[in-house]
Write a protein that holds these residues in place. Structure first.
Motif, mmCIF file in Angstrom:
data_model
loop_
_atom_site.group_PDB
_atom_site.id
_atom_site.type_symbol
_atom_site.label_atom_id
_atom_site.label_comp_id
_atom_site.label_asym_id
_atom_site.label_seq_id
_atom_site.Cartn_x
_atom_site.Cartn_y
_atom_site.Cartn_z
ATOM 1 N N TYR A 21 -4.278 5.505 0.862
ATOM 2 C CA TYR A 21 -4.943 6.044 -0.299
ATOM 3 C C TYR A 21 -5.053 5.270 -1.693
ATOM 4 N N ILE A 22 -6.338 5.347 -2.172
ATOM 5 C CA ILE A 22 -6.724 4.473 -3.211
ATOM 6 C C ILE A 22 -7.030 5.099 -4.543
ATOM 7 N N GLY A 23 -6.316 6.511 -4.627
ATOM 8 C CA GLY A 23 -6.738 7.089 -5.842
ATOM 9 C C GLY A 23 -8.067 8.009 -5.623
ATOM 10 N N THR A 24 -8.515 8.634 -6.782
ATOM 11 C CA THR A 24 -9.442 9.749 -6.674
ATOM 12 C C THR A 24 -10.745 8.966 -6.142
ATOM 13 N N GLN A 25 -11.039 7.448 -6.209
ATOM 14 C CA GLN A 25 -11.984 6.914 -5.933
ATOM 15 C C GLN A 25 -12.359 6.957 -4.458
ATOM 16 N N GLY A 26 -11.220 7.296 -3.616
ATOM 17 C CA GLY A 26 -11.333 7.334 -2.019
ATOM 18 C C GLY A 26 -12.193 8.364 -1.581
ATOM 19 N N ILE A 27 -12.093 9.578 -2.264
ATOM 20 C CA ILE A 27 -13.224 10.480 -1.699
ATOM 21 C C ILE A 27 -14.673 10.537 -2.532
ATOM 22 N N LEU A 28 -14.502 9.752 -3.545
ATOM 23 C CA LEU A 28 -15.595 9.943 -4.585
ATOM 24 C C LEU A 28 -17.048 9.654 -3.861
ATOM 25 N N GLN A 29 -17.159 8.797 -3.046
ATOM 26 C CA GLN A 29 -18.366 8.279 -2.573
ATOM 27 C C GLN A 29 -19.008 9.345 -1.533
ATOM 28 N N GLY A 30 -18.059 10.100 -0.800
ATOM 29 C CA GLY A 30 -18.441 11.111 0.108
ATOM 30 C C GLY A 30 -18.900 12.391 -0.759
ATOM 31 N N THR A 31 -18.195 12.735 -1.932
ATOM 32 C CA THR A 31 -18.731 13.731 -2.602
ATOM 33 C C THR A 31 -19.881 13.444 -3.565
ATOM 34 N N TYR A 32 -20.222 12.052 -3.763
ATOM 35 C CA TYR A 32 -21.426 11.419 -4.540
ATOM 36 C C TYR A 32 -22.724 11.851 -3.550
ATOM 37 N N GLU A 33 -22.500 11.176 -2.145
ATOM 38 C CA GLU A 33 -23.644 11.488 -1.094
ATOM 39 C C GLU A 33 -23.855 12.947 -0.929
ATOM 40 N N MET A 86 0.775 -1.243 -0.048
ATOM 41 C CA MET A 86 0.000 -0.023 0.037
ATOM 42 C C MET A 86 1.044 1.197 0.073
ATOM 43 N N LEU A 87 1.764 1.365 0.904
ATOM 44 C CA LEU A 87 2.906 2.276 0.422
ATOM 45 C C LEU A 87 3.400 2.540 -0.879
ATOM 46 N N MET A 88 3.646 1.424 -1.678
ATOM 47 C CA MET A 88 4.170 1.581 -3.058
ATOM 48 C C MET A 88 2.908 1.942 -4.010
ATOM 49 N N ASN A 89 1.720 1.351 -3.296
ATOM 50 C CA ASN A 89 0.614 1.852 -4.139
ATOM 51 C C ASN A 89 0.425 3.332 -4.341
ATOM 52 N N ASN A 90 0.564 3.933 -3.040
ATOM 53 C CA ASN A 90 0.237 5.457 -2.799
ATOM 54 C C ASN A 90 1.242 6.105 -3.823
ATOM 55 N N LEU A 91 2.280 5.575 -4.103
ATOM 56 C CA LEU A 91 3.261 6.114 -4.964
ATOM 57 C C LEU A 91 3.374 5.751 -6.296
ATOM 58 N N PHE A 141 -10.058 1.505 -12.118
ATOM 59 C CA PHE A 141 -9.034 1.301 -11.207
ATOM 60 C C PHE A 141 -7.810 1.926 -11.388
ATOM 61 N N THR A 142 -7.158 2.330 -10.369
ATOM 62 C CA THR A 142 -5.836 2.854 -10.851
ATOM 63 C C THR A 142 -4.964 2.380 -9.778
ATOM 64 N N GLY A 143 -3.906 1.847 -10.079
ATOM 65 C CA GLY A 143 -2.940 0.966 -8.899
ATOM 66 C C GLY A 143 -3.671 -0.162 -8.701
ATOM 67 N N LEU A 144 -3.593 -0.740 -7.466
ATOM 68 C CA LEU A 144 -4.159 -1.978 -6.916
ATOM 69 C C LEU A 144 -5.564 -1.684 -7.077
ATOM 70 N N PRO A 145 -6.376 -2.538 -7.693
ATOM 71 C CA PRO A 145 -7.806 -2.534 -7.794
ATOM 72 C C PRO A 145 -8.553 -2.343 -6.344
ATOM 73 N N ALA A 146 -9.372 -1.432 -6.429
ATOM 74 C CA ALA A 146 -9.820 -1.033 -4.997
ATOM 75 C C ALA A 146 -11.374 -1.033 -5.275
ATOM 76 N N ARG A 147 -12.107 -0.603 -4.050
ATOM 77 C CA ARG A 147 -13.470 -0.352 -4.004
ATOM 78 C C ARG A 147 -13.696 0.400 -2.639
ATOM 79 N N ILE A 148 -14.608 1.423 -2.605
ATOM 80 C CA ILE A 148 -15.171 1.892 -1.334
ATOM 81 C C ILE A 148 -16.714 2.091 -1.444
ATOM 82 N N CYS A 149 -17.085 1.883 -0.300
ATOM 83 C CA CYS A 149 -18.712 2.242 -0.065
ATOM 84 C C CYS A 149 -18.837 2.928 1.548
ATOM 85 N N TRP A 150 -20.001 3.432 1.661
ATOM 86 C CA TRP A 150 -20.234 4.057 3.127
ATOM 87 C C TRP A 150 -20.936 2.907 3.893
ATOM 88 N N LEU A 151 -20.511 2.233 4.943
ATOM 89 C CA LEU A 151 -21.369 1.285 5.717
ATOM 90 C C LEU A 151 -21.300 1.668 7.093
#
Length: 558
Positions: free
Chosen positions: A138-150, A32-37, A406-416
């Motif tokens: 950090y998982i790229g731009t997706q990380g803040i996406l759902q908060g903005t969407y909500e 995940m350190l390497m994925n951040n970079l 997906f950018t870098g390691l494939p990832a997903r986010i949702c609010w639970l």
């Protein structure tokens, strides 16, 4: 910054099931350190900057290599301590203790100023960790996406009494690693959005990634596109090359008032915000005369925020997205505050997100260490199966699969929410155990969560009991996650809103498929949102009290 030690080629996290570390927890931290970079993830990997202007993953390249070496040699009962991006101690602990503890950007309160931090940073003694940059989740731009969407979805319901923003247009600025979520978050809500960004390469990147539909450097062309799209009800995202300090006032002058106006420029740091002027010359000024650069930033912020107030007066829904623009504008002399000290336009958390926090809901994210997108798709199916009655969650997953690259390691986010996080953590762990996904899964979250932040200009703005600046809660969150068995924990200062303005804690736990890990997952993913619900019960929120009663969360009797 030890440039001679910078890798020749971009960094990419290893994938698959072969480890270079002694445990999956250490291996996950390394990846995940390497994925951040990863150059597909970080905004400026060569300078170790992940997002947010100056948010770094390691202090410099020398310390990056030392961190990598330490993680590879870390024993199953040892904990690596990271002080502002530098490995400083390996402690003999316990196999169920965190493998890494990180502390970034923390200064004694009287010294917690941008000037003092910059001095220490120049001396090589600190780095700015932002939120998920310095905590390696950090998982790229997706990380803040759902908060903005909500947030956009909540504006539709509250301000316009509709289920979508079809036919409405949003004005915003910034298209970096975090702010780049705005275009697709808007179109997922069927809106039209104009996103002003001063650096054309950032818009080009987001168009290439699929986060933004179109790009132009002509305001007239952008307005034509907006008019047509709003008329026919077509969702559309437009990146406009320009400076918000010029574009926003020009729109006011023309009487072209958006339905919604906000901003996600890096205004939390005056040296990261870009004032009006030639960008190359300004970059040189920043190095040569930081004080003069800061003054130029304040001058531009005054124009920028002043235009937002004018748009609000003309009928636009104005909302601050937590980047400290309003406080900087107040310092610049803009009358952005009411007589009681509150701001004339609200932050997004008190206006739209706090009810979710009262239910223990927040940004739950996961990444596949295998590197195989099919692992994320399998977990997507499991997510919908675990919560079959949650139509909003199903809609989010379906939209995410179609619209989020997906950018870098494939990832997903949702609010639970409380209870659901622990439930789904166990579902993921079971998928790993059964081999239905190809490798362990990293589970984490943003520091922006229900009980992990004290940030009076963002997450804790306008608390009912006046406890906006009480910093005990993120410390309790940090300690609870550590003693409950998280894989790594972090405690930062300043992320999102700048030095002196926030304290926040992060948590990561790896689902490795074992029975012992299932116990740790259940503990961590229960106490993490649990302290958030307790925080809001303590502040007097009825919804939080109802959540605690319904979920049988133990709150000491009064």
């Amino acid at each position: 910054m030890s440039e001679e030690l910078r890798p020749q080629d971009p960094i990419h996290a290893p994938t698959g099931t072969r480890r270079s570390c002694k445990t999956w927890d250490a291996e996950a931290a390394l990846r995940m350190l390497m994925n951040n970079l990863d150059d597909r993830v970080a905004v400026d990997w060569k300078n170790l900057i992940v997002y947010g202007g100056t948010g770094r993953a390691a202090r410099n390249w020398k310390e990056y290599h030392r961190i990598v070496a330490a993680l590879k040699s870390l024993a199953p009962d040892e904990t690596l301590c990271i002080q502002s991006g530098k490995p400083v101690y390996i402690a003999k602990t316990d196999q169920e203790a965190p493998r890494v503890i990180l502390a970034n950007s923390n200064l004694v309160p009287a010294w917690a100023t941008p000037e003092e931090f910059d001095r220490l940073d120049r001396m090589g003694l600190m780095m700015y960790g932002q939120m998920t940059a310095g905590s390696w989740i950090y998982i790229g731009t997706q990380g803040i996406l759902q908060g903005t969407y909500e947030t956009f979805a909540a504006i539709a319901k509250q301000a316009f009494k509709t289920e979508s923003l079809c036919g409405k247009w949003i004005l915003t600025a910034g298209m970096g690693g975090m702010s780049g979520a705005q275009p697709v978050a808007a179109t997922m809500n069927e809106a039209v959005i104009l996103d002003v960004e001063v650096r054309p390469e950032r818009i080009e990147r987001k168009v290439k990634e699929g986060y933004c539909d179109r790009m132009t450097d002509r305001l007239d062309e952008a307005l034509e596109w907006i008019g047509t799209a709003c008329r026919i009800g077509q969702p559309l995202s437009i990146g406009l090359v320009g400076n918000a300090g010029e574009v926003y006032p020009e729109l006011v002058r023309r009487g072209r008032i958006p339905d919604i106006v906000t901003d996600q420029t890096p205004a939390h740091d005056l040296l990261s915000y870009v004032p009006i002027g030639d960008v190359a010359e300004l970059d040189r000024l920043r190095e040569r005369d930081p004080k003069a650069y800061r003054q130029k930033s304040l001058d531009t912020i005054a124009r920028h925020a002043g235009a937002i107030l004018a748009m609000q007066s003309a009928g636009a829904v104005a909302v601050d997205y937590g980047n400290n623009l309003r406080a900087q504008a107040a310092d610049a002399g803009v009358p952005v505050q009411n007589p009681d000290g509150s701001f004339k336009y609200p932050g997004f958390v008190p206006a739209y997100i706090r009810p979710l926090f009262c239910e223990g809901k927040g940004p739950f994210r996961w990444a596949a260490l295998s590197g195989d997108p099919k692992d994320i798709h399998r977990i997507d199916r499991a997510l919908k199966g675990a919560f079959p009655k949650d139509r909003a969650l199903k809609r989010w997953v379906d939209l995410a699969q179609r619209k989020i690259p997906f950018t870098g390691l494939p990832a997903r986010i949702c609010w639970l929410g409380y209870g659901d996080r622990a439930k789904f953590g166990l579902v993921i762990n079971d998928l790993v155990r059964k081999g239905e996904v190809k490798g362990p899964i990293v589970i984490g979250r943003d520091h922006l969560d229900c009980g992990s932040v004290a940030s009076p200009y963002r997450e804790t703005e306008g608390m009912d009991d006046g406890s906006d600046a009480v910093g005990d809660w993120p410390l309790l969150n940090f300690a609870l996650n550590a003693i409950s068995g998280a894989s790594w924990v972090s405690f930062h200062h300043g992320g999102g809103v700048g030095m002196g303005n926030s304290l926040h804690a992060g948590m990561v736990i790896v689902a490795d498929g074992t029975k012992r890990r299932a116990q740790r997952l259940e503990r961590v993913l229960t106490v993490d949102p649990g302290i958030g619900v307790a925080r809001h019960v303590d502040a007097g929120y009825d919804l939080a009290r109802q959540t605690a009663q319904k979920k049988k969360i133990k709150i000491p009797k009064k």
